[in-house]
Design an enzyme around this catalytic site. Sequence first.
Site, mmCIF file in Angstrom:
data_model
loop_
_atom_site.group_PDB
_atom_site.id
_atom_site.type_symbol
_atom_site.label_atom_id
_atom_site.label_comp_id
_atom_site.label_asym_id
_atom_site.label_seq_id
_atom_site.Cartn_x
_atom_site.Cartn_y
_atom_site.Cartn_z
ATOM 1 N N ARG A 72 26.047 39.841 37.155
ATOM 2 C CA ARG A 72 27.255 39.830 37.983
ATOM 3 C C ARG A 72 27.230 41.144 38.750
ATOM 4 O O ARG A 72 27.170 42.214 38.157
ATOM 5 C CB ARG A 72 28.505 39.778 37.115
ATOM 6 C CG ARG A 72 28.671 38.483 36.386
ATOM 7 C CD ARG A 72 30.106 38.049 36.241
ATOM 8 N NE ARG A 72 30.993 39.074 35.719
ATOM 9 C CZ ARG A 72 32.293 39.107 36.017
ATOM 10 N NH1 ARG A 72 32.821 38.212 36.809
ATOM 11 N NH2 ARG A 72 33.071 40.042 35.496
ATOM 12 N N ARG A 129 40.139 42.635 43.380
ATOM 13 C CA ARG A 129 41.306 43.329 42.841
ATOM 14 C C ARG A 129 40.897 44.587 42.077
ATOM 15 O O ARG A 129 41.579 45.595 42.108
ATOM 16 C CB ARG A 129 42.132 42.400 41.963
ATOM 17 C CG ARG A 129 41.686 42.271 40.530
ATOM 18 C CD ARG A 129 42.789 41.721 39.644
ATOM 19 N NE ARG A 129 43.057 40.329 39.920
ATOM 20 C CZ ARG A 129 42.450 39.308 39.300
ATOM 21 N NH1 ARG A 129 41.545 39.530 38.384
ATOM 22 N NH2 ARG A 129 42.770 38.089 39.596
ATOM 23 N N ASP A 153 43.554 37.143 34.803
ATOM 24 C CA ASP A 153 42.495 36.150 35.046
ATOM 25 C C ASP A 153 42.762 34.827 34.348
ATOM 26 O O ASP A 153 42.211 33.800 34.722
ATOM 27 C CB ASP A 153 41.173 36.671 34.450
ATOM 28 C CG ASP A 153 40.514 37.690 35.340
ATOM 29 O OD1 ASP A 153 40.617 37.558 36.563
ATOM 30 O OD2 ASP A 153 39.894 38.621 34.785
ATOM 31 N N LYS A 155 42.351 39.982 23.929
ATOM 32 C CA LYS A 155 42.383 40.025 25.399
ATOM 33 C C LYS A 155 43.740 39.570 25.957
ATOM 34 O O LYS A 155 44.776 39.976 25.479
ATOM 35 C CB LYS A 155 41.210 39.215 25.959
ATOM 36 C CG LYS A 155 39.898 40.004 25.791
ATOM 37 C CD LYS A 155 38.696 39.361 26.419
ATOM 38 C CE LYS A 155 38.794 39.072 27.881
ATOM 39 N NZ LYS A 155 38.220 40.096 28.750
ATOM 40 N N HIS A 203 45.241 48.030 30.682
ATOM 41 C CA HIS A 203 45.499 48.199 32.119
ATOM 42 C C HIS A 203 47.002 48.137 32.495
ATOM 43 O O HIS A 203 47.467 48.947 33.301
ATOM 44 C CB HIS A 203 44.660 47.124 32.825
ATOM 45 C CG HIS A 203 44.618 47.146 34.300
ATOM 46 N ND1 HIS A 203 43.569 46.613 35.011
ATOM 47 C CD2 HIS A 203 45.489 47.584 35.229
ATOM 48 C CE1 HIS A 203 43.805 46.734 36.296
ATOM 49 N NE2 HIS A 203 44.956 47.315 36.454
ATOM 50 N N THR A 242 37.422 49.566 33.228
ATOM 51 C CA THR A 242 38.754 48.973 33.232
ATOM 52 C C THR A 242 39.642 49.735 34.203
ATOM 53 O O THR A 242 39.511 50.965 34.340
ATOM 54 C CB THR A 242 39.374 48.984 31.811
ATOM 55 O OG1 THR A 242 40.809 48.965 31.934
ATOM 56 C CG2 THR A 242 38.990 50.193 30.994
HETATM 57 C C1 NOJ Z 1 39.576 42.120 33.607
HETATM 58 C C2 NOJ Z 1 39.328 41.850 35.050
HETATM 59 O O1 NOJ Z 1 38.237 42.624 35.515
HETATM 60 C C3 NOJ Z 1 40.556 42.166 35.884
HETATM 61 O O2 NOJ Z 1 40.316 41.792 37.209
HETATM 62 C C4 NOJ Z 1 41.774 41.461 35.360
HETATM 63 O O3 NOJ Z 1 42.897 41.908 36.097
HETATM 64 C C5 NOJ Z 1 41.965 41.717 33.881
HETATM 65 N N1 NOJ Z 1 40.774 41.416 33.163
HETATM 66 C C6 NOJ Z 1 43.121 40.891 33.312
HETATM 67 O O4 NOJ Z 1 42.824 39.546 33.308
#
Ligand code: NOJ
Length: 799
Positions: A343, A349, A492, A634, A642, A707
Amino acid sequence: MRYGYFDDKEKEYVIDHPDVPISWTNYLGVKDLCTVISHNAGGYTFYKSTEHHRVTRFRPNGIPLDRPGHYVYLRDDDTGEFWSLSWQPTGKNLKKAKYICRHGLSYSKFQCDYRDIDAEQLMFIPIEDDVELWDVKIKNRSKRKRNLSVFTYLEFSFHHVEIDNQNFQMSLYASGSNYKDGIIEYDFFYEPWTFHFFASNFTPDSYDCVRDSFIGNYRTESNPIAVDKGECSNSSELGGNHCGSLHKKLTLKPGVSIRLIFMLGVGSRQEKGYEIKKKYSKISNVDSAFKTLKNYWKQKMSVFKCRTPNPGMNSMMNIWTLYQAETCVVWSRFASFIETGGRVGLGYRDTSQDIMGVVHSNPDKTKYRIVQLLKGHTSKGYGLHLFDPDVFEPQENKLPGVKLPTVVPTKRPEDIIHGIEDVCSDDALWLVASICEWIVETGDLAFFNQIIPYADRGEGTVYEHLKKILDFSTEYVGNNGICQGLRADWNDCLNLGGGESVMVSFMHHWALKIFIESAEQLGSYEDAEKYNRIAENVKKACEEQTWDGEWYLRGFTKKGIKIGTSQSEEGKIFLNAQSWAVYSDVASEERAQKCMESVYKYLYCKYGLHLLWPSYSKPDDDIGYVTRVYKGIKENGAIFSHPNPWAVIAECKLGKGNRAMEYYNAILPYNQNDIIEIRQAEPYSYCQFIMGNDHTAFGRARHPWLTGTAGWFYTAAAKYILGIRPTYKGLLIDPCIPADWKNFEVTRKWRGTEYKIKVKNPDSVQKGVKSIKLNGEAINGIVPIQNEGTTNNIEVIMG
Ligand code: NOJ
């Protein structure tokens, strides 16, 4: 239980117990060549891309996790005993051998003390050359003469991640190695322009280029036959698996030391190998390259420096969080032991957010990324969710594509421009803020007028790109007037399609407000008015449709079912819907207070804030993949890192400095240094998530480094807790701190000017500024931008 400590003076994390529960990694390289390296010297190197141009091999998801690596072995030629300079791969008994790994800023140092031999392997990549240097020092501490052998080992990759992992009937015979003039050269037959080399500053006594000759049958990196025997077999071949092993015999008198340099480089022997060997055989060049690297980081970290009563905050803000944020921007999100290649490119984003944290320390790379992202922005207003920015670059300077019978890369723009079905509703909104922040940081208002092509057709100024982003979110709303969720939003795993995402409507409002400020700055008052009206409508829809009584909803499914309501059995409350209601300025004061209290009540724990509560246990595809993830992991109810800083920002906006700091401290990796038996992961890096209290491994952290947490925590701490925010009008100083902080200091460089800020808090308040003095003179409100080249003293009294 602790395995190491922070050495802030050296800006290093020191692992003095190398038997940590999981690999603790670091990143070498700041330009094109990168190595992801563990505390055991395990890991891999790539040049520019983790898909193509892989230099050394990695065995993804392997046991041990970090094999193979870039190893140095020592052998006592009198006894035949051997060991490695990093604890692994030989894994000596730690009661007899002392091993230390120091992870620093773009370098790692492995130190070993065994059998009265002190040895060290420093690894780094000079800024100016695509070569990884191993600076090896060996000292005989014993009272007798020692006969030693030094061996290196690294395993070359088949250059392309797919070739390296599949259809070996082709790839096994596509790479070859040869040795001449002390330099091992590795080539890749399918790509006649691809070479790597491995060299040293001495004439080797023996060498191996063939992996299996060095390792031997039924052996591993832990006990290679060549090291066991005390000699390599001078192997090289066309076809097969290849390695870089150079061997040198040494005789060291008591007290004597020696320094050996190894070089792993990109290019052929002829083109680069001889030149690099000559350059770095001169040890002073190694020293000056290392000094330049150290200065590079020193300069970056001097742009914002803080001294607060919180040592963890000082260490993380002045060193590790910025370093992590920079790493995400420089290498994007696809090179780690979790993302092991394949990848590639930019997550729309992710990169849009990551750059926000480093506008001050890396304005050039930020601009470069912004332009890449704008080229991946469509004329319809949405961004390409995950794309390779190279596709939109001119073809002339590119090497021919990989001509492999096994892999046919599709790399034309028309292949990667996806339609609405693959759009994530939040992707491009982040970019509005990042671009405006970069402009505030640099003062380069002219950038708004730069013309940049759209990914699909046509072109527009940066300003026009921004309007298209905002218009897209205005257009794509659902039955409740809330932004459609589409394939996903920030989460996601929340896949709402034509359903609605409350978080994205909050984000829309946030981006609109940021844009309006810039439009006013540019004198585009009509636009400012127009987008203000839109913002009012967004706010109205949110306030009318999304309040649940004690908190905000997270969304609606396409059937109109509410998500994140007290009426649901599972997924009753979601963190982002609350923090963003406040951060975006949508929530009224009363609702803001209430929803953030609910966050504290339902989502907070000693390791941070959970993403939602209670976790889902029943699959519901109208909500999305989140309902199919195990509970507490997760997006399904972990302490997802985040979003934690968004809650910190929200609390700061509400003036709650104690609470903001409580949240900041709970998840701060530094504060988990002594509970590694629970955390497991490295304490100098934020991880993507920490297992939530619905999981048996509650508190275990996973997925370090890559992250958005780093950039956002940097922003939350610098701009909201410490409250130092550049604006179009000047420097805003608006701290929100714990009441028991008596004072703190920040040095901020901005547009060539230095601001030395001392904040005092005599009345033990959490927020509020009573007075500000600029160079001794009282001023009101924002500190005006001062003349370039000046140093300015600012005294702030809170109250
Ligand atoms: C990791 C992803 O890279 C990110 O784009 C996303 O916002 C978070 N997971 C939450 O799903």
